[in-house]
Motif scaffolding. Structure first.
Motif, PDB file in Angstrom:
ATOM      1  N   THR A 194       0.800  -1.221   0.000  1.00  0.00           N
ATOM      2  CA  THR A 194       0.000   0.000   0.000  1.00  0.00           C
ATOM      3  C   THR A 194       0.833   1.271   0.000  1.00  0.00           C
ATOM      4  OG1 THR A 194      -0.203  -0.188   2.401  1.00  0.00           O
ATOM      5  CG2 THR A 194      -2.020  -1.037   1.086  1.00  0.00           C
ATOM      6  N   ASN A 195       2.086   1.224   0.406  1.00  0.00           N
ATOM      7  CA  ASN A 195       2.927   2.422   0.484  1.00  0.00           C
ATOM      8  C   ASN A 195       4.366   2.076   0.118  1.00  0.00           C
ATOM      9  OD1 ASN A 195       1.008   4.372   2.000  1.00  0.00           O
ATOM     10  ND2 ASN A 195       0.945   2.497   3.217  1.00  0.00           N
ATOM     11  N   THR A 196       5.056   3.004  -0.541  1.00  0.00           N
ATOM     12  CA  THR A 196       6.467   2.831  -0.892  1.00  0.00           C
ATOM     13  C   THR A 196       7.228   4.088  -0.509  1.00  0.00           C
ATOM     14  OG1 THR A 196       5.857   1.442  -2.770  1.00  0.00           O
ATOM     15  CG2 THR A 196       8.079   2.325  -2.765  1.00  0.00           C
ATOM     16  N   LEU A 197       8.424   3.896   0.034  1.00  0.00           N
ATOM     17  CA  LEU A 197       9.270   5.010   0.446  1.00  0.00           C
ATOM     18  C   LEU A 197      10.683   4.769  -0.073  1.00  0.00           C
ATOM     19  CD1 LEU A 197       9.522   7.604   2.180  1.00  0.00           C
ATOM     20  CD2 LEU A 197       9.960   6.106   4.142  1.00  0.00           C
ATOM     21  N   ASP A 198      11.209   5.712  -0.862  1.00  0.00           N
ATOM     22  CA  ASP A 198      12.559   5.587  -1.417  1.00  0.00           C
ATOM     23  C   ASP A 198      13.529   6.395  -0.552  1.00  0.00           C
ATOM     24  OD1 ASP A 198      14.901   5.471  -2.848  1.00  0.00           O
ATOM     25  OD2 ASP A 198      14.063   6.309  -4.688  1.00  0.00           O
ATOM     26  N   LEU A 199      14.366   5.689   0.188  1.00  0.00           N
ATOM     27  CA  LEU A 199      15.365   6.322   1.051  1.00  0.00           C
ATOM     28  C   LEU A 199      16.783   6.004   0.575  1.00  0.00           C
ATOM     29  CD1 LEU A 199      13.736   5.681   4.537  1.00  0.00           C
ATOM     30  CD2 LEU A 199      13.674   7.762   3.154  1.00  0.00           C
ATOM     31  N   THR A 200      16.935   5.713  -0.703  1.00  0.00           N
ATOM     32  CA  THR A 200      18.256   5.327  -1.216  1.00  0.00           C
ATOM     33  C   THR A 200      19.253   6.472  -1.199  1.00  0.00           C
ATOM     34  OG1 THR A 200      17.488   5.714  -3.491  1.00  0.00           O
ATOM     35  CG2 THR A 200      17.381   3.449  -2.656  1.00  0.00           C
ATOM     36  N   ARG A 201      18.776   7.705  -1.110  1.00  0.00           N
ATOM     37  CA  ARG A 201      19.695   8.855  -1.046  1.00  0.00           C
ATOM     38  C   ARG A 201      19.916   9.337   0.386  1.00  0.00           C
ATOM     39  NH1 ARG A 201      19.829  12.033  -6.259  1.00  0.00           N
ATOM     40  NH2 ARG A 201      18.849  10.654  -7.755  1.00  0.00           N
ATOM     41  N   GLU A 202      19.243   8.700   1.329  1.00  0.00           N
ATOM     42  CA  GLU A 202      19.350   9.101   2.745  1.00  0.00           C
ATOM     43  C   GLU A 202      20.343   8.206   3.473  1.00  0.00           C
ATOM     44  OE1 GLU A 202      17.786  11.640   4.150  1.00  0.00           O
ATOM     45  OE2 GLU A 202      16.392  12.125   2.541  1.00  0.00           O
ATOM     46  N   ARG A 203      20.968   8.763   4.470  1.00  0.00           N
ATOM     47  CA  ARG A 203      21.871   8.021   5.352  1.00  0.00           C
ATOM     48  C   ARG A 203      21.359   8.159   6.781  1.00  0.00           C
ATOM     49  NH1 ARG A 203      22.870   5.900   1.387  1.00  0.00           N
ATOM     50  NH2 ARG A 203      24.591   6.244  -0.007  1.00  0.00           N
ATOM     51  N   CYS A 204      21.883   7.320   7.658  1.00  0.00           N
ATOM     52  CA  CYS A 204      21.550   7.403   9.075  1.00  0.00           C
ATOM     53  C   CYS A 204      22.035   8.747   9.607  1.00  0.00           C
ATOM     54  CB  CYS A 204      22.235   6.264   9.829  1.00  0.00           C
ATOM     55  SG  CYS A 204      21.096   5.255  10.747  1.00  0.00           S
ATOM     56  N   PRO A 205      21.298   9.396  10.444  1.00  0.00           N
ATOM     57  CA  PRO A 205      20.063   8.944  11.091  1.00  0.00           C
ATOM     58  C   PRO A 205      18.787   9.312  10.342  1.00  0.00           C
ATOM     59  CG  PRO A 205      20.742  10.983  12.111  1.00  0.00           C
ATOM     60  CD  PRO A 205      21.779  10.650  11.049  1.00  0.00           C
ATOM     61  N   MET A 206      18.853  10.114   9.270  1.00  0.00           N
ATOM     62  CA  MET A 206      17.628  10.580   8.621  1.00  0.00           C
ATOM     63  C   MET A 206      16.845   9.449   7.965  1.00  0.00           C
ATOM     64  SD  MET A 206      17.104  13.526   9.560  1.00  0.00           S
ATOM     65  CE  MET A 206      15.591  13.688   8.643  1.00  0.00           C
ATOM     66  N   SER A 259      21.280   1.947   8.370  1.00  0.00           N
ATOM     67  CA  SER A 259      19.869   2.327   8.483  1.00  0.00           C
ATOM     68  C   SER A 259      18.980   1.092   8.526  1.00  0.00           C
ATOM     69  CB  SER A 259      19.447   3.213   7.308  1.00  0.00           C
ATOM     70  OG  SER A 259      20.155   4.413   7.314  1.00  0.00           O
ATOM     71  N   VAL A 260      19.297   0.111   7.687  1.00  0.00           N
ATOM     72  CA  VAL A 260      18.529  -1.135   7.677  1.00  0.00           C
ATOM     73  C   VAL A 260      18.640  -1.816   9.032  1.00  0.00           C
ATOM     74  CG1 VAL A 260      18.318  -3.423   6.631  1.00  0.00           C
ATOM     75  CG2 VAL A 260      18.811  -1.433   5.192  1.00  0.00           C
ATOM     76  N   ALA A 261      19.838  -1.915   9.563  1.00  0.00           N
ATOM     77  CA  ALA A 261      20.044  -2.559  10.863  1.00  0.00           C
ATOM     78  C   ALA A 261      19.274  -1.830  11.962  1.00  0.00           C
ATOM     79  CB  ALA A 261      21.530  -2.609  11.197  1.00  0.00           C
ATOM     80  N   ASP A 262      19.319  -0.507  11.962  1.00  0.00           N
ATOM     81  CA  ASP A 262      18.624   0.268  12.997  1.00  0.00           C
ATOM     82  C   ASP A 262      17.120   0.079  12.942  1.00  0.00           C
ATOM     83  OD1 ASP A 262      21.028   1.222  13.909  1.00  0.00           O
ATOM     84  OD2 ASP A 262      20.817   3.209  12.991  1.00  0.00           O
ATOM     85  N   ILE A 263      16.534   0.130  11.743  1.00  0.00           N
ATOM     86  CA  ILE A 263      15.085   0.014  11.647  1.00  0.00           C
ATOM     87  C   ILE A 263      14.634  -1.415  11.953  1.00  0.00           C
ATOM     88  CG2 ILE A 263      14.788  -0.478   9.176  1.00  0.00           C
ATOM     89  CD1 ILE A 263      12.726   2.016  11.274  1.00  0.00           C
ATOM     90  N   LEU A 264      15.429  -2.412  11.573  1.00  0.00           N
ATOM     91  CA  LEU A 264      15.071  -3.793  11.907  1.00  0.00           C
ATOM     92  C   LEU A 264      15.133  -4.025  13.411  1.00  0.00           C
ATOM     93  CD1 LEU A 264      16.730  -5.801   9.007  1.00  0.00           C
ATOM     94  CD2 LEU A 264      14.304  -5.252   9.330  1.00  0.00           C
TER      95      LEU A 264
END
Length: 88
Positions: A9-21, A48-53
């Motif tokens: 239902t939703n998609t978010l592209d964070l490929t240009r973002e780094r931690c912490p944003m 970022s993947v590790a933090d959100i998981l």
């Protein structure tokens, strides 16, 4: 009783973002999900993947991780029994 297939239902592209944003933006998007909705997030930053998981694991939220090329996709599914735990 058959289970309905998950609909993205939703998609978010964070490929240009780094931690912490990347973590902050993903967390805000997750907090807006309604029960039964899903969110697919695209990351390039492994921390970022590790933090959100880790954040999801603490809240018992379901997340599936897919690695493709130079990008990681994480799909979150918020079920009705997890809606209140996401907001804490």
């Amino acid at each position: 009783m058959q289970r309905q297939p998950q609909v993205l239902t939703n998609t978010l592209d964070l490929t240009r973002e780094r931690c912490p944003m990347a973590f902050v933006r993903c967390k805000h998007a997750l907090l807006k999900l309604q029960p039964g909705e899903s969110l697919q997030v695209h990351f390039k930053d492994p921390s970022s993947v590790a933090d959100i998981l880790d954040w999801c694991r603490v809240r018992s939220l379901q997340a599936s991780v897919f690695n493709t090329n130079n990008e990681t996709r994480v799909v979150f599914l918020l079920t009705s029994d997890h809606a209140s735990s996401a907001s804490t």
